[in-house]
Design an enzyme around this catalytic site. Sequence first.
Site, PDB file in Angstrom:
ATOM      1  N   HIS A 210      -8.182  17.314   2.337  1.00  0.00           N
ATOM      2  CA  HIS A 210      -8.939  16.241   2.292  1.00  0.00           C
ATOM      3  C   HIS A 210      -9.729  16.019   3.014  1.00  0.00           C
ATOM      4  CE1 HIS A 210      -5.950  15.699   4.925  1.00  0.00           C
ATOM      5  NE2 HIS A 210      -6.168  15.016   5.402  1.00  0.00           N
TER       6      HIS A 210
HETATM    7  C1  UD1 Z   1      -6.324   9.253   5.723  1.00  0.00           C
HETATM    8  C2  UD1 Z   1      -6.937   9.365   7.514  1.00  0.00           C
HETATM    9  C3  UD1 Z   1      -6.274  10.458   7.539  1.00  0.00           C
HETATM   10  C4  UD1 Z   1      -4.839  11.143   6.855  1.00  0.00           C
HETATM   11  C5  UD1 Z   1      -5.158  10.426   5.516  1.00  0.00           C
HETATM   12  C6  UD1 Z   1      -3.742  11.073   4.657  1.00  0.00           C
HETATM   13  C7  UD1 Z   1      -8.464   7.886   9.037  1.00  0.00           C
HETATM   14  C8  UD1 Z   1      -9.478   8.159   9.451  1.00  0.00           C
HETATM   15  N1  UD1 Z   1      -7.563   8.692   7.280  1.00  0.00           N
HETATM   16  O1  UD1 Z   1      -7.601   9.673   5.376  1.00  0.00           O
HETATM   17  O2  UD1 Z   1      -6.157  11.449   9.093  1.00  0.00           O
HETATM   18  O3  UD1 Z   1      -4.900  12.930   7.459  1.00  0.00           O
HETATM   19  O4  UD1 Z   1      -5.683   9.863   4.972  1.00  0.00           O
HETATM   20  O5  UD1 Z   1      -4.325  11.075   3.295  1.00  0.00           O
HETATM   21  O6  UD1 Z   1      -7.665   7.120   9.334  1.00  0.00           O
HETATM   22  N2  UD1 Z   1      -7.661   6.563  -1.724  1.00  0.00           N
HETATM   23  C9  UD1 Z   1      -7.865   6.125  -2.596  1.00  0.00           C
HETATM   24  N3  UD1 Z   1      -6.467   5.426  -3.149  1.00  0.00           N
HETATM   25  C10 UD1 Z   1      -5.688   4.659  -1.788  1.00  0.00           C
HETATM   26  C11 UD1 Z   1      -5.934   5.205  -0.374  1.00  0.00           C
HETATM   27  C12 UD1 Z   1      -7.462   5.763  -0.561  1.00  0.00           C
HETATM   28  O7  UD1 Z   1      -8.215   6.662  -3.607  1.00  0.00           O
HETATM   29  O8  UD1 Z   1      -4.983   4.929  -1.677  1.00  0.00           O
HETATM   30  C13 UD1 Z   1      -9.815   6.954  -2.023  1.00  0.00           C
HETATM   31  C14 UD1 Z   1     -10.621   5.757  -1.314  1.00  0.00           C
HETATM   32  O9  UD1 Z   1     -11.583   5.894  -2.486  1.00  0.00           O
HETATM   33  C15 UD1 Z   1     -11.070   5.787  -0.367  1.00  0.00           C
HETATM   34  C16 UD1 Z   1     -10.876   7.432   0.420  1.00  0.00           C
HETATM   35  O10 UD1 Z   1     -10.034   7.718  -0.874  1.00  0.00           O
HETATM   36  O11 UD1 Z   1     -12.100   5.491   0.125  1.00  0.00           O
HETATM   37  C17 UD1 Z   1     -10.134   7.972   1.567  1.00  0.00           C
HETATM   38  O12 UD1 Z   1      -9.319   6.721   2.054  1.00  0.00           O
HETATM   39  P1  UD1 Z   1      -9.292   6.712   3.987  1.00  0.00           P
HETATM   40  O13 UD1 Z   1      -7.482   6.526   3.620  1.00  0.00           O
HETATM   41  O14 UD1 Z   1     -10.314   6.067   3.953  1.00  0.00           O
HETATM   42  O15 UD1 Z   1      -9.065   8.351   4.361  1.00  0.00           O
HETATM   43  P2  UD1 Z   1      -8.119   9.769   3.910  1.00  0.00           P
HETATM   44  O16 UD1 Z   1      -9.074  10.665   3.724  1.00  0.00           O
HETATM   45  O17 UD1 Z   1      -7.293   9.172   3.097  1.00  0.00           O
END
Ligand code: UD1
Length: 365
Positions: A210
Amino acid sequence: MYQIICVVGARPNFMKIAPIIEALKQTEGYLMPFLVHTGQHYDQAMKASFFEQLGIPEPDIDLNVGSGSHAWQTAQIMIQFEQVLDQQQPQAVLVVGDVNSTIACALVAVKKHIPVVHVEAGLRSFDRQMPEEINRVLTDQISSLLLTTEAHAKQHLLQEGIQSDAIHFVGNVMIDTLLKNQQRCPSLTDINQGYQLNLSSGHYGLLTLHRPSNVDHSDVLADLFTTMISISEKLPLVFPVHPRTQAKLSAGFCQSENIFMLPPVAYLDMLALMSSAKLVLTDSGGIQEETTALGIPCVTLRENTERPITVTEGTNTIVGTDSQKILATVADILSTGGKQGQIPKYWDGHAAERIVAVLKDWISQ
Ligand code: UD1
């Protein structure tokens, strides 16, 4: 009575906060946890199942921030968290890990002169392309109490000018959660039934991906998949897909009948899948630690790690994304069994108790 606001936001925070909340509650009102969920992760699979399985109480406040760019997400959390601090006037704000919620809440607190406690301080990948590295360095700079998971994290903090007496080596709360839940996780038979799989213990690999550096660029992701397909011809792979990765996958990826894609899985299912795997391929931080605790070989698909003890003492090998290196490391594990490793100091199930002992001393000064 002292109120400690505990912050969670993203999936890896939930396993870390669970034992801390429990240990704070053992102080019978002396240290009172007040749980704030920023809402950085919000899907059932990324949030609710973890609260249920880990027995984390419902958050006292959910900011429901959701997804967005780094600036947008961090700013939204800050604006809303400021109101929480104004209402609650806590004695301290405790943040865990390195996600955007960690730095956002720490920054708001310190500017209001509310001391910040950082759990998992001092880890460094020395790769500032990683958003988490920025979050770590900045959170540590503005924390009053820095609680570390591995002994040499202290050196990084001292080099960055942190006072020695603010740093306490307490161990790894994520491993508190793992050890507590190891007996509760489902059997592989249950997993096979639940997900319509046919895995046998020690005869499959577990894959997670991821990191933006691996999944946000389609050429990097395509190359990684080509490598995973060739591994899967020897060792079937189970692949719970993170929403970030799901969004990037397009037709043509993962054309292998030996790669089994699943939605994000709940904590206990993940623990079961890790425990019975021959090896784990990952770019996660927490999984590098969990595989070390479980004695399962881990192949880390990144150029560096902020958790070097998993390499020097544990079962982890850092291989990056080079296909030849990944294939050679997997071949070695398949023929020799891979690194056995040992359990690092204070990864013993009692880190949260140590944290609360440090907090009690510190807050009463
Ligand atoms: C975040 C953390 C990362 C951690 C990871 C664990 C930061 C910078 N990154 O990354 O360190 O390893 O979480 O999972 O804080 N999305 C969904 N549903 C959700 C959450 C996210 O669909 O419940 C999708 C959205 O499209 C979003 C993307 O995932 O834009 C990324 O989510 P985000 O929380 O920004 O970063 P992660 O890649 O999850």
